[in-house]
Design an enzyme around this catalytic site. Sequence first.
Site, mmCIF file in Angstrom:
data_model
loop_
_atom_site.group_PDB
_atom_site.id
_atom_site.type_symbol
_atom_site.label_atom_id
_atom_site.label_comp_id
_atom_site.label_asym_id
_atom_site.label_seq_id
_atom_site.Cartn_x
_atom_site.Cartn_y
_atom_site.Cartn_z
ATOM 1 N N ASP A 157 -3.452 -6.150 5.052
ATOM 2 C CA ASP A 157 -2.410 -6.674 5.932
ATOM 3 C C ASP A 157 -1.870 -5.562 6.816
ATOM 4 O O ASP A 157 -2.251 -4.405 6.684
ATOM 5 C CB ASP A 157 -1.269 -7.263 5.097
ATOM 6 C CG ASP A 157 -0.687 -6.225 4.135
ATOM 7 O OD1 ASP A 157 0.187 -5.454 4.569
ATOM 8 O OD2 ASP A 157 -1.122 -6.166 2.970
ATOM 9 N N ASP A 182 1.412 -4.785 6.846
ATOM 10 C CA ASP A 182 2.763 -4.572 6.349
ATOM 11 C C ASP A 182 3.709 -5.494 7.127
ATOM 12 O O ASP A 182 3.434 -6.696 7.221
ATOM 13 C CB ASP A 182 3.151 -3.094 6.437
ATOM 14 C CG ASP A 182 4.237 -2.705 5.445
ATOM 15 O OD1 ASP A 182 4.201 -3.232 4.318
ATOM 16 O OD2 ASP A 182 5.091 -1.882 5.776
#
Length: 293
Positions: free
Chosen positions: A213, A215
């Site tokens: 991802d 974040d």
Amino acid sequence: MSEPGTPPVVGVIGGSGVYDIEGLTNPRWETVETPFGPPSDALLCGEIEGQPVVFLPRHGRGHQVPPNRLNFRANIDALKQLGVTEVLSLSAVGSLREDLEPGTFVLADQFIDRTVGRERSFFDTGLVAHVSAADPTCTRVMGVLEDAAKAEHIPISHGGTYLVMEGPQFSSRAESFLYRSWGCDLVGMTNMPEAKLAREAELCYATVAMVTDYDCWHDEHGNVSVEQVIKVLTENAEKARRLVARAVPALAGRTRACAAGCNTALDTAVVTKPEARDPAMIDRLKTVAGRVL
């Protein structure tokens, strides 16, 4: 303990989503007791193309142990008790860079430790040592991993700074922007103090950080969520198993001591004079530091 030049036994610390190894023969689970308490789980031993390998599920099978409760010292001690000399550490991370997209693997070579509640060293009062952690990963093992990833057509980036936060919560937005301003490339919860403990135990250690991802800093992507992470974790886990199956046999060729010096890290690290060393500490450290004690 093992002397420099001992034939390799490859340890694999499986992070989130990686709980087994492809191509493992003669598998057996072994329960190991350590002076530092129990490791995360029993350890799975076997061979890949004849190369001995030991697998430790970092969070336990079924992901039972959160990152802030991991017994890192017990995990490293248990691996070394079973003869491990090289460690491949797999962990899920968030990306702090636009070009490190979810699904990318990164061979992190630097760490910033922002954890607050973890035991960071095997050494303590009665037996003091200071190992160099300037370059906490093994360049030789990283090279093998990079070659294996390319052979498996897995996107990989060589080098990067991994900020380790305490967890188990994900970052606040302010924290995420702060870490980016420091020049960090990745954020995760598991590789410190693991990397420094591996160095104290004179193990060749390398990290495969698997990006799941962005974040929460990226305006065009939603905030990190478990659902999002699990989706990419599943995809990354399949690639990680192929990477390990390719890399482990390639590590079988070492016949001498590590050229990077990982397995002699304690040669000049112990500062307590022999006559002042606590016998109980010497006994406690017989696995990780017995070579020099």
